[in-house]
Design an enzyme around this catalytic site. Sequence first.
Site, PDB file in Angstrom:
ATOM      1  N   GLU A   1      52.379 -11.560  49.786  1.00  0.00           N
ATOM      2  CA  GLU A   1      53.341 -10.819  50.610  1.00  0.00           C
ATOM      3  C   GLU A   1      53.281  -9.308  50.361  1.00  0.00           C
ATOM      4  O   GLU A   1      53.269  -8.842  49.241  1.00  0.00           O
ATOM      5  CB  GLU A   1      54.782 -11.334  50.354  1.00  0.00           C
ATOM      6  CG  GLU A   1      55.191 -11.498  48.907  1.00  0.00           C
ATOM      7  CD  GLU A   1      54.931 -12.886  48.372  1.00  0.00           C
ATOM      8  OE1 GLU A   1      54.021 -13.565  48.877  1.00  0.00           O
ATOM      9  OE2 GLU A   1      55.612 -13.294  47.431  1.00  0.00           O
TER      10      GLU A   1
ATOM     11  N   ASP B   1      58.040 -23.341  46.893  1.00  0.00           N
ATOM     12  CA  ASP B   1      57.952 -21.898  46.639  1.00  0.00           C
ATOM     13  C   ASP B   1      58.699 -21.528  45.372  1.00  0.00           C
ATOM     14  O   ASP B   1      59.137 -20.388  45.197  1.00  0.00           O
ATOM     15  CB  ASP B   1      58.521 -21.125  47.835  1.00  0.00           C
ATOM     16  CG  ASP B   1      58.166 -19.652  47.790  1.00  0.00           C
ATOM     17  OD1 ASP B   1      58.902 -18.848  48.389  1.00  0.00           O
ATOM     18  OD2 ASP B   1      57.163 -19.296  47.125  1.00  0.00           O
TER      19      ASP B   1
ATOM     20  N   LYS C   1      55.730 -22.101  39.735  1.00  0.00           N
ATOM     21  CA  LYS C   1      54.416 -22.637  40.134  1.00  0.00           C
ATOM     22  C   LYS C   1      54.003 -23.836  39.281  1.00  0.00           C
ATOM     23  O   LYS C   1      53.288 -24.704  39.751  1.00  0.00           O
ATOM     24  CB  LYS C   1      53.372 -21.526  40.089  1.00  0.00           C
ATOM     25  CG  LYS C   1      53.798 -20.268  40.864  1.00  0.00           C
ATOM     26  CD  LYS C   1      54.433 -20.591  42.240  1.00  0.00           C
ATOM     27  CE  LYS C   1      55.203 -19.423  42.798  1.00  0.00           C
ATOM     28  NZ  LYS C   1      56.059 -19.791  43.959  1.00  0.00           N
TER      29      LYS C   1
ATOM     30  N   ASP D   1      53.483 -22.439  48.939  1.00  0.00           N
ATOM     31  CA  ASP D   1      53.186 -21.006  48.877  1.00  0.00           C
ATOM     32  C   ASP D   1      52.469 -20.679  47.562  1.00  0.00           C
ATOM     33  O   ASP D   1      52.577 -21.424  46.589  1.00  0.00           O
ATOM     34  CB  ASP D   1      54.491 -20.193  48.966  1.00  0.00           C
ATOM     35  CG  ASP D   1      54.222 -18.696  49.137  1.00  0.00           C
ATOM     36  OD1 ASP D   1      55.072 -17.896  48.709  1.00  0.00           O
ATOM     37  OD2 ASP D   1      53.160 -18.336  49.680  1.00  0.00           O
ATOM     38  N   ASN D   2      51.724 -19.567  47.535  1.00  0.00           N
ATOM     39  CA  ASN D   2      51.166 -19.009  46.302  1.00  0.00           C
ATOM     40  C   ASN D   2      50.109 -19.859  45.607  1.00  0.00           C
ATOM     41  O   ASN D   2      49.987 -19.798  44.382  1.00  0.00           O
ATOM     42  CB  ASN D   2      52.282 -18.709  45.285  1.00  0.00           C
ATOM     43  CG  ASN D   2      53.413 -17.942  45.874  1.00  0.00           C
ATOM     44  OD1 ASN D   2      54.539 -18.412  45.955  1.00  0.00           O
ATOM     45  ND2 ASN D   2      53.123 -16.724  46.330  1.00  0.00           N
TER      46      ASN D   2
HETATM   47  C1  LIG Z   1      61.953 -16.156  38.647  1.00  0.00           C
HETATM   48  N1  LIG Z   1      61.580 -16.982  39.768  1.00  0.00           N
HETATM   49  C2  LIG Z   1      62.424 -17.572  40.616  1.00  0.00           C
HETATM   50  N2  LIG Z   1      61.712 -18.227  41.542  1.00  0.00           N
HETATM   51  C3  LIG Z   1      60.416 -18.062  41.250  1.00  0.00           C
HETATM   52  C4  LIG Z   1      59.303 -18.669  42.002  1.00  0.00           C
HETATM   53  N3  LIG Z   1      58.474 -17.741  42.764  1.00  0.00           N
HETATM   54  C5  LIG Z   1      57.518 -17.031  42.159  1.00  0.00           C
HETATM   55  O1  LIG Z   1      57.394 -17.066  40.958  1.00  0.00           O
HETATM   56  C6  LIG Z   1      56.641 -16.141  42.996  1.00  0.00           C
HETATM   57  C7  LIG Z   1      55.940 -15.111  42.358  1.00  0.00           C
HETATM   58  C8  LIG Z   1      55.122 -14.240  43.088  1.00  0.00           C
HETATM   59  C9  LIG Z   1      54.392 -13.143  42.409  1.00  0.00           C
HETATM   60  C10 LIG Z   1      54.985 -12.439  41.371  1.00  0.00           C
HETATM   61  C11 LIG Z   1      54.303 -11.410  40.737  1.00  0.00           C
HETATM   62  C12 LIG Z   1      53.005 -11.086  41.151  1.00  0.00           C
HETATM   63  F1  LIG Z   1      52.341 -10.063  40.540  1.00  0.00           F
HETATM   64  C13 LIG Z   1      52.400 -11.792  42.162  1.00  0.00           C
HETATM   65  C14 LIG Z   1      53.091 -12.810  42.799  1.00  0.00           C
HETATM   66  C15 LIG Z   1      54.997 -14.392  44.479  1.00  0.00           C
HETATM   67  C16 LIG Z   1      55.680 -15.434  45.110  1.00  0.00           C
HETATM   68  O2  LIG Z   1      55.568 -15.622  46.461  1.00  0.00           O
HETATM   69  C17 LIG Z   1      56.490 -16.306  44.386  1.00  0.00           C
HETATM   70  O3  LIG Z   1      57.119 -17.324  45.058  1.00  0.00           O
HETATM   71  C18 LIG Z   1      60.301 -17.243  40.146  1.00  0.00           C
HETATM   72 MG   LIG Z   2      56.248 -17.545  47.033  1.00  0.00          MG
END
Ligand SMILES: Cn1cnc(CNC(=O)c2cc(-c3ccc(F)cc3)cc(O)c2O)c1
Ligand SMILES: [Mg+2]
Length: 214
Positions: free
Chosen positions: A199, A141, A144, A169-170
């Site tokens: 989410e 998670d 990506k 995830d994602n």
């Molecule tokens: C900065 N950073 C530290 N950890 C991470 C890793 N996680 C993600 O990037 C992550 C992003 C999104 C998401 C963000 C914007 C949007 F418009 C749609 C979805 C959803 C998730 O569930 C995620 O896990 C990023």
């Molecule tokens: Mg996620």
Amino acid sequence: TQSTRPQRLLGAVQKNATRGDPRSVVQAIDQFCRQKEWAMNVGDEKGCILDSVVSEVNPATVLELGTYCGYSTVRIASLLPPHAKLITLEFNPDFAAIARQVIAWAGLEDKVHLIEGASGDWIPKMTEQFGVKTFDLVFLDHWKDRYLPDTMLMEECGLLRKGSILLADNVICPGTPDYLEYVRSSPRYESQYFKSHLEYTKVEDGLEKSVFLG
Ligand SMILES: Cn1cnc(CNC(=O)c2cc(-c3ccc(F)cc3)cc(O)c2O)c1
Ligand SMILES: [Mg+2]
């Protein structure tokens, strides 16, 4: 000075959740994210799928890549058998600081090892630092574009055994196309997609469950 979103999320946990009650911590975060501010927790809908996979695997060793505020850490750790170990890696020190407090509020600090650092640096050190031979379950998670290189690294380091489960995830939003192509086309994995939603939204997203075949 302005508070950050993770700080406000922690405040909602401390205000609305009962110390030592993981379910109330999960509920408080979901309520905060639905009613106040969206945050990138796996959330309640995908969280139920996560719970069912964790319960089915009943893992002794779990690796979580990407702690953020500790929401999925709390969901997973609350379902683990006694003496099971959950190691969670977070690159961002501010997120890690909040996650520690969320995990402590849930009373799960004894089941969780939170490591601050880069997955690429820590995956090769898992065995020597934590005495982990292989992981029964890995929850991906984090960034990506790190899902695929870190999966290959776990293979190379011998951290996956026949039957190890990867849950990602994602895989649709934001999307992990190279990872998805790899686990779905490799003869070394048996993959299954669990359709869901991003989410707290109606946007499509989902979890990919992949069994390492050895
Ligand atoms: C900065 N950073 C530290 N950890 C991470 C890793 N996680 C993600 O990037 C992550 C992003 C999104 C998401 C963000 C914007 C949007 F418009 C749609 C979805 C959803 C998730 O569930 C995620 O896990 C990023
Ligand atoms: Mg996620």
